[in-house]
Design a protein around this motif. Sequence first.
Motif, PDB file in Angstrom:
ATOM      1  N   VAL A 179       2.251  29.788  91.842  1.00 58.67           N
ATOM      2  CA  VAL A 179       1.670  29.800  90.495  1.00 58.67           C
ATOM      3  C   VAL A 179       2.500  28.927  89.560  1.00 58.67           C
ATOM      4  CG1 VAL A 179       0.982  31.234  88.536  1.00 58.67           C
ATOM      5  CG2 VAL A 179       0.790  32.133  90.869  1.00 58.67           C
ATOM      6  N   SER A 222       0.566  25.571  85.655  1.00 59.81           N
ATOM      7  CA  SER A 222      -0.358  26.654  85.296  1.00 59.81           C
ATOM      8  C   SER A 222      -0.416  26.771  83.784  1.00 59.81           C
ATOM      9  CB  SER A 222       0.099  27.975  85.910  1.00 59.81           C
ATOM     10  OG  SER A 222      -0.205  27.980  87.291  1.00 59.81           O
ATOM     11  N   ARG A 234      -4.843  26.754  87.093  1.00 62.33           N
ATOM     12  CA  ARG A 234      -3.744  26.070  87.788  1.00 62.33           C
ATOM     13  C   ARG A 234      -4.180  24.676  88.243  1.00 62.33           C
ATOM     14  NH1 ARG A 234      -1.941  28.396  93.523  1.00 62.33           N
ATOM     15  NH2 ARG A 234      -3.972  27.502  94.027  1.00 62.33           N
TER      16      ARG A 234
END
Length: 417
Positions: A187, A347, A390
């Motif tokens: 992430v 992200s 993302r």
Amino acid sequence: MKKIGASLRLEFPVFAHNVRRCADGVERPLCYLDSAVSTHKPQKVIDKIVEFMSRDYGSVHRGAYQLSVRASDQYEAARARVARFIGSGVRAEQVVFTRGTTESLNLLAHGLTETRLTADKRIVIPAIEHHANFVPWQQAALKADCEIAYIPMCGTSGSDLRLDLNAAAKLITPNTSIVSLAHVGNVLGQINPVQDIAALAKRVGALVILDCAQSMTCFSENPFDWGVDAIAFSGHKLYGPTGIGVLVLRPELLTELPPLLTGGGMISNVTLEESTWTTGTAKLEAGTPPITEAVGLAAALDWLDDVGRSRIHEHASSLASKFAEKLEKIPGIQLFYPGTGNETIVSFRHAALHAHDLATILDGSNVAMRAGHHCAWPLVRQLGVDALVRASFAAYSDEDDIEQAIEAIKEATYLLK
Ligand code: PMP
């Protein structure tokens, strides 16, 4: 040496097939910024799979006939290719083929629950892991009735989006028997301090497991040189096919691990009373293995090494930095990006537009980005949000992708003014 970015993109047929006329009448190329979820496949890999299936396909280790022999040779050659890809000193006999990182980590967690975990032990993992390296350990702790401790991040924004090493040193106690972490976060794209954490684990005799799902495309250091005991990754994130994963184990650990699956191909003897397992990688590869997928993975590793992992990293991280710089200037955008310049992932979210809505609007401009919790609920909760968009960059990404994505995000968010 192969050119990277725009010209290399020509090797990926998906781009030629996905130019789309958008609602405003403008024809736009596919802007694929979701390579962290899965990469597209170069023609060479596709050709190899077609060639193998057309000419050499057979089941492995079962037939005396030519096709089976040829298929077995290619399957075993793929195992040797994976060993070479990881680094010197790694042998084919340490490489187990699975269906993916998830299966590799489940295999480990299941086996180690039997061999290592008792109620007085502790498992340590980062609190920000992908569910594939989270849930199996949570389940293992439940089964063994042992502790699980989570390494926190230093903070929830900017350069604090990294693991807190001081906290890790306190959490990796003498009763810790397993430390499992990702090399690169899926992430935040942070590169975890694997060597430091492995050293802390080795001090107390704990096993170190490394989830390399996000790192294998960009890094060529051999994690076994850092004291890591097992690594896991997936073929589909390495420009190879789905359905193939890898688990590489130190030889002692391969001997120790009991199988997750039992059945054909993994036994030494079966009677009405009992069954015994064979040794080596076959013990952990019950059933017909992913043969075509292994051959495709080997072709992908050839392609990847031809391009060069460090060049891909340099290229993708530089695009990510440029993208983050432009993104930050758009009103309402909040970044969740450590910003060291080494991340290949950015992200973000918008204050007034839900991540899912934003991703859906971006699709209207032929921009593919993933939105949601990214299989990392605990991390997303720590960031105080419910979903993120993302963008992730790869060998075939280029500057035009940045322009197309930034334009589309501006358009989507300016509608809100
Ligand atoms: N770990 C990480 C860090 C990942 O990014 C992923 C895939 N998103 C996985 C594990 C699981 O990989 P797979 O779905 O291929 O099993």
